[in-house]
Every structure is written in C-alpha cells, then in structure tokens.
Scaffold this motif. Sequence first.
Motif, PDB file in Angstrom:
ATOM      1  N   PRO A  75       0.798  -1.231   0.000  1.00  0.00           N
ATOM      2  CA  PRO A  75       0.000   0.000   0.000  1.00  0.00           C
ATOM      3  C   PRO A  75       0.829   1.278   0.000  1.00  0.00           C
ATOM      4  CG  PRO A  75      -0.973  -1.605   1.485  1.00  0.00           C
ATOM      5  CD  PRO A  75       0.326  -2.193   1.030  1.00  0.00           C
ATOM      6  N   ALA A  76       1.949   1.287   0.704  1.00  0.00           N
ATOM      7  CA  ALA A  76       2.745   2.511   0.787  1.00  0.00           C
ATOM      8  C   ALA A  76       4.203   2.299   0.390  1.00  0.00           C
ATOM      9  CB  ALA A  76       2.682   3.083   2.203  1.00  0.00           C
ATOM     10  N   ALA A  77       4.500   1.188  -0.262  1.00  0.00           N
ATOM     11  CA  ALA A  77       5.892   0.893  -0.594  1.00  0.00           C
ATOM     12  C   ALA A  77       5.968  -0.085  -1.760  1.00  0.00           C
ATOM     13  CB  ALA A  77       6.635   0.322   0.616  1.00  0.00           C
ATOM     14  N   ALA A  78       7.166  -0.207  -2.310  1.00  0.00           N
ATOM     15  CA  ALA A  78       7.411  -1.179  -3.376  1.00  0.00           C
ATOM     16  C   ALA A  78       8.873  -1.576  -3.353  1.00  0.00           C
ATOM     17  CB  ALA A  78       7.047  -0.601  -4.742  1.00  0.00           C
ATOM     18  N   VAL A  79       9.151  -2.789  -3.820  1.00  0.00           N
ATOM     19  CA  VAL A  79      10.510  -3.278  -4.034  1.00  0.00           C
ATOM     20  C   VAL A  79      10.676  -3.497  -5.524  1.00  0.00           C
ATOM     21  CG1 VAL A  79      12.176  -5.111  -3.538  1.00  0.00           C
ATOM     22  CG2 VAL A  79      10.522  -4.410  -1.779  1.00  0.00           C
ATOM     23  N   VAL A  80      11.752  -2.948  -6.101  1.00  0.00           N
ATOM     24  CA  VAL A  80      11.946  -3.039  -7.544  1.00  0.00           C
ATOM     25  C   VAL A  80      13.368  -3.497  -7.867  1.00  0.00           C
ATOM     26  CG1 VAL A  80      10.213  -1.278  -8.043  1.00  0.00           C
ATOM     27  CG2 VAL A  80      12.597  -0.600  -7.776  1.00  0.00           C
ATOM     28  N   GLU A  81      13.499  -4.204  -8.982  1.00  0.00           N
ATOM     29  CA  GLU A  81      14.780  -4.694  -9.501  1.00  0.00           C
ATOM     30  C   GLU A  81      15.218  -3.818 -10.667  1.00  0.00           C
ATOM     31  OE1 GLU A  81      17.115  -7.024  -9.237  1.00  0.00           O
ATOM     32  OE2 GLU A  81      16.381  -8.154  -7.500  1.00  0.00           O
ATOM     33  N   LEU A  97       7.544   6.206  -9.264  1.00  0.00           N
ATOM     34  CA  LEU A  97       6.675   5.232  -8.610  1.00  0.00           C
ATOM     35  C   LEU A  97       6.409   5.642  -7.160  1.00  0.00           C
ATOM     36  CD1 LEU A  97       5.143   2.557  -8.481  1.00  0.00           C
ATOM     37  CD2 LEU A  97       7.340   1.392  -8.092  1.00  0.00           C
ATOM     38  N   ALA A  98       7.452   6.120  -6.458  1.00  0.00           N
ATOM     39  CA  ALA A  98       7.276   6.575  -5.073  1.00  0.00           C
ATOM     40  C   ALA A  98       6.294   7.732  -5.007  1.00  0.00           C
ATOM     41  CB  ALA A  98       8.626   6.979  -4.479  1.00  0.00           C
ATOM     42  N   ILE A  99       6.355   8.637  -5.979  1.00  0.00           N
ATOM     43  CA  ILE A  99       5.430   9.773  -6.038  1.00  0.00           C
ATOM     44  C   ILE A  99       4.001   9.284  -6.257  1.00  0.00           C
ATOM     45  CG2 ILE A  99       4.776  11.789  -7.423  1.00  0.00           C
ATOM     46  CD1 ILE A  99       7.830  12.206  -7.900  1.00  0.00           C
ATOM     47  N   ASP A 100       3.811   8.335  -7.160  1.00  0.00           N
ATOM     48  CA  ASP A 100       2.473   7.779  -7.412  1.00  0.00           C
ATOM     49  C   ASP A 100       1.910   7.122  -6.153  1.00  0.00           C
ATOM     50  OD1 ASP A 100       2.447   8.635 -10.018  1.00  0.00           O
ATOM     51  OD2 ASP A 100       3.066   6.691 -10.858  1.00  0.00           O
ATOM     52  N   ILE A 101       2.755   6.371  -5.450  1.00  0.00           N
ATOM     53  CA  ILE A 101       2.301   5.713  -4.220  1.00  0.00           C
ATOM     54  C   ILE A 101       1.937   6.753  -3.165  1.00  0.00           C
ATOM     55  CG2 ILE A 101       3.034   4.235  -2.313  1.00  0.00           C
ATOM     56  CD1 ILE A 101       4.796   2.709  -4.318  1.00  0.00           C
ATOM     57  N   ALA A 102       2.758   7.818  -3.068  1.00  0.00           N
ATOM     58  CA  ALA A 102       2.501   8.859  -2.069  1.00  0.00           C
ATOM     59  C   ALA A 102       1.188   9.582  -2.337  1.00  0.00           C
ATOM     60  CB  ALA A 102       3.656   9.853  -2.041  1.00  0.00           C
ATOM     61  N   ARG A 103       0.836   9.737  -3.599  1.00  0.00           N
ATOM     62  CA  ARG A 103      -0.453  10.382  -3.917  1.00  0.00           C
ATOM     63  C   ARG A 103      -1.625   9.548  -3.393  1.00  0.00           C
ATOM     64  NH1 ARG A 103       1.903  11.902  -9.306  1.00  0.00           N
ATOM     65  NH2 ARG A 103       2.418  14.125  -9.118  1.00  0.00           N
ATOM     66  N   GLU A 104      -1.422   8.244  -3.315  1.00  0.00           N
ATOM     67  CA  GLU A 104      -2.471   7.361  -2.820  1.00  0.00           C
ATOM     68  C   GLU A 104      -2.412   7.207  -1.302  1.00  0.00           C
ATOM     69  OE1 GLU A 104      -1.892   3.670  -4.784  1.00  0.00           O
ATOM     70  OE2 GLU A 104      -2.190   4.471  -6.799  1.00  0.00           O
ATOM     71  N   ALA A 105      -1.207   7.083  -0.752  1.00  0.00           N
ATOM     72  CA  ALA A 105      -1.054   6.710   0.658  1.00  0.00           C
ATOM     73  C   ALA A 105      -0.516   7.820   1.551  1.00  0.00           C
ATOM     74  CB  ALA A 105      -0.133   5.492   0.761  1.00  0.00           C
ATOM     75  N   GLY A 106      -0.107   8.950   0.961  1.00  0.00           N
ATOM     76  CA  GLY A 106       0.484  10.024   1.750  1.00  0.00           C
ATOM     77  C   GLY A 106       1.985   9.982   1.745  1.00  0.00           C
ATOM     78  N   THR A 107       2.551   8.791   1.856  1.00  0.00           N
ATOM     79  CA  THR A 107       3.988   8.589   1.710  1.00  0.00           C
ATOM     80  C   THR A 107       4.223   7.401   0.787  1.00  0.00           C
ATOM     81  OG1 THR A 107       4.205   7.077   3.602  1.00  0.00           O
ATOM     82  CG2 THR A 107       4.419   9.436   4.042  1.00  0.00           C
ATOM     83  N   GLY A 108       5.324   7.436   0.069  1.00  0.00           N
ATOM     84  CA  GLY A 108       5.695   6.330  -0.806  1.00  0.00           C
ATOM     85  C   GLY A 108       7.167   6.018  -0.654  1.00  0.00           C
ATOM     86  N   THR A 109       7.484   4.758  -0.460  1.00  0.00           N
ATOM     87  CA  THR A 109       8.872   4.317  -0.312  1.00  0.00           C
ATOM     88  C   THR A 109       9.149   3.227  -1.336  1.00  0.00           C
ATOM     89  OG1 THR A 109       8.843   4.772   2.068  1.00  0.00           O
ATOM     90  CG2 THR A 109      10.577   3.314   1.252  1.00  0.00           C
ATOM     91  N   VAL A 110      10.238   3.389  -2.073  1.00  0.00           N
ATOM     92  CA  VAL A 110      10.627   2.391  -3.065  1.00  0.00           C
ATOM     93  C   VAL A 110      12.057   1.944  -2.777  1.00  0.00           C
ATOM     94  CG1 VAL A 110      11.081   1.929  -5.508  1.00  0.00           C
ATOM     95  CG2 VAL A 110       9.066   3.249  -4.837  1.00  0.00           C
ATOM     96  N   ALA A 111      12.238   0.638  -2.673  1.00  0.00           N
ATOM     97  CA  ALA A 111      13.558   0.033  -2.510  1.00  0.00           C
ATOM     98  C   ALA A 111      14.027  -0.452  -3.875  1.00  0.00           C
ATOM     99  CB  ALA A 111      13.496  -1.125  -1.523  1.00  0.00           C
ATOM    100  N   LEU A 112      15.099   0.146  -4.376  1.00  0.00           N
ATOM    101  CA  LEU A 112      15.657  -0.189  -5.698  1.00  0.00           C
ATOM    102  C   LEU A 112      16.972  -0.923  -5.496  1.00  0.00           C
ATOM    103  CD1 LEU A 112      15.953   0.115  -8.827  1.00  0.00           C
ATOM    104  CD2 LEU A 112      16.921   2.390  -8.373  1.00  0.00           C
ATOM    105  N   ARG A 113      17.130  -2.048  -6.184  1.00  0.00           N
ATOM    106  CA  ARG A 113      18.378  -2.802  -6.062  1.00  0.00           C
ATOM    107  C   ARG A 113      18.860  -3.240  -7.440  1.00  0.00           C
ATOM    108  NH1 ARG A 113      14.920  -7.310  -2.861  1.00  0.00           N
ATOM    109  NH2 ARG A 113      14.153  -8.559  -4.613  1.00  0.00           N
ATOM    110  N   HIS A 114      20.158  -3.512  -7.491  1.00  0.00           N
ATOM    111  CA  HIS A 114      20.802  -4.009  -8.706  1.00  0.00           C
ATOM    112  C   HIS A 114      20.658  -3.021  -9.862  1.00  0.00           C
ATOM    113  CE1 HIS A 114      19.892  -8.124  -6.717  1.00  0.00           C
ATOM    114  NE2 HIS A 114      21.064  -7.636  -6.295  1.00  0.00           N
TER     115      HIS A 114
END
Length: 350
Positions: A75-81, A97-114
């Motif tokens: 709901p307020a976060a995502a993990v991406v490769e 993507l974090a901005i899109d999530i924040a518009r829905e949930a107030g805050t958005g956190t995206v963990a990017l790896r690799h």
Amino acid sequence: MPTFSADTLHQLTIDVFTRMGAPDDIAACVADHLVGANLAGHDSHGMLRIPQYAEFIEAGTLKPDGRMRVVERMPAAAVVEGDHGFGQYLAREAMLLAIDIAREAGTGTVALRHTFHTGRIGTYSELAARAGMVGLVVSNCAGGGQLVAPFGGTARRLSTNPISIAAPSAAGDPVVLDMATSVAPEGKVRALHQAGKPTPADWLLNARGEATTDPGDFYADPPGSILPLGGVFGHKGMGLAFMIDILAGALTGAGCCREGVTAYPGDGMLLMAFDVARFGAAEEFARRVADLSAYVRDCPRAPGVERIYAPGEIEQERRVQREREGIFIEPGSWQLISGVCERVGVAVPG
C-alpha cells in the motif's frame, strides 16, 4: 579550451549510448542527467562519466537496455529490480513510482536494487519536490564500491553513501540538499585526477594510511582511500554512512559493505516521497520553507563571506551561468570522451 552548449553535449550523449545499445528513451534520460549535472556545477557526475559507462557496457557489467521490474507492491511501498541498467533511468522511474504511491497513501517508499551507478541523487529528490512533495533518497554501492576509510582507519571499508533531501518552496526552485557522507565523492577525485590537479590536503589517504594530495594514490595498486565527512569529527560522517549502508543495502536487499566482494553488484537505493498536501496546507508548507531560507540567508556574515546560501542555491546560480556561457570540459576528460566517440562511430564536436 573545450566549451560546449548543453544541447551539443546532450545530443552527443544520446548518440554514444544509442550506438552502444540503449533505447532512445533511456539514452535521452541519461543525457538529461549527465548534462544536468554539469549545468549544476557537479562535473564529477556529468560528462566525464561517459568513458566509465562505455567501459562497463563493453564489459557486460552495465546493461544499456535494462528496465525496472516491480518485485512487490504494497500500500505505501514497493521493491523493484534494476537488472543492472542505467541508474539514472532506473532511479528516476523508482522515484516516479514513489510519487504515485505517495499520492495514494500520503507517503511512498521504493527500494531499488541491482542498478548501475545512479549519478547525482539530488536529481531524484528534486523530482519529488517539483511534484509538491518532500523527497528523500539514500544510496550505496551494495558492498562493491568500498572507497572510504572509517574514522580512525587506514583502508577502504565503506562507500561514499550519499543522501539527498528536497522540498518545494514558495520562493521558486526547490530547496535541495545533496551530499556524500565522505569528505568528497569519488567523482570529484576522478575529476581532479583527469585534470592533473591535486586534491585538498584533508581528502585522501594513500595505501599506507598517510595523508596525500595526489589523486593518483587513490587509484594506485594497492589503492588509497577517501576520508569520511567531518575532519576531526569524522565519526559523524562515518556514522551517517554506516546507517545509509543499512537503509540502501540491507533494507533494499542490494547488500552492504563486506569482505570478499570482487565484482560490482550494482547500487542499492531507498527513495521516499511525502505528499505535503496530506500533512496540511501545501501553500503554507512552501511559504515556511521560503521563509526559513530567507531567514538563514539574512544572517550576519563572517569577514570575507559575500553570501549565505540555502541548500541548492549554488547549483541554481551555476545552472543559469552555464546555460548562458556553455559547459567547460577538462581537456583530459574530453580526450577520453572523444576516444569513446571515435570507437563507436559518433562524430566528435569541433
């Protein structure tokens, strides 16, 4: 002296990386980022990176067509490769993507790896700020970019682990903090090395743990190291780098600094967006940021100080100047860039 317009360098970058396999949209994004870094005065993250990136593409370490893949959406976060693609493209997509999530949930956190080298991370926090949000970004090298000696140490154990925070302001451009947790990022050492210039006395140690001003000592075999931010209070810079390694490395799954990492595994990055309007009146927030900037700038100045700057204002001034006067590329860097152009069949601007 090689000085070029932003448009000339932008097109050159697109031409080089499309020749090396990047799709048009990815090449354009990388060009936006590299030229934008030069315009902002951060030459360490600008055009001088082209030879380095070309080398990694040729070695198969950097995938010029790599795109982001969402592993898990919450709901307020995502993990991406990142699939070891261009970090400038992947980090932009992750912040969007974090901005899109924040518009829905107030805050958005995206963990990017690799992801490959993500460049100047202030670009991504500023992207959030221009969308009316507070952006916060931290990044590490997943254990493969150990360049910094810990406070009191004499060998590489940490990376330069940068942090950036940006906020919208009623005064116009966002306020943008963008800083390494080492005394200088590696790119600034690289820029001085390519220019044949010494570093300041408090930046580097050689392989014997002795202070040096020769950037060649940093790239020697065995290599030297960069000192943590803070000088005699370097434990603070080291502590911040340590915790960023946890956020960008352990939390994202990219990995932290450790023994035995022999190949670059790709950066890790944690990107956050906070929708200001969900916390109160966005206009009032922006006004408070502008008032804070004006209040700090109005402080009585020490002798010899012409102006006090809020975070990001120096970059704004440089951008205006370089858009007007052009971007100077150090001859040593331009020679390397020209070599890449000739190798891939791109005309070198006169």
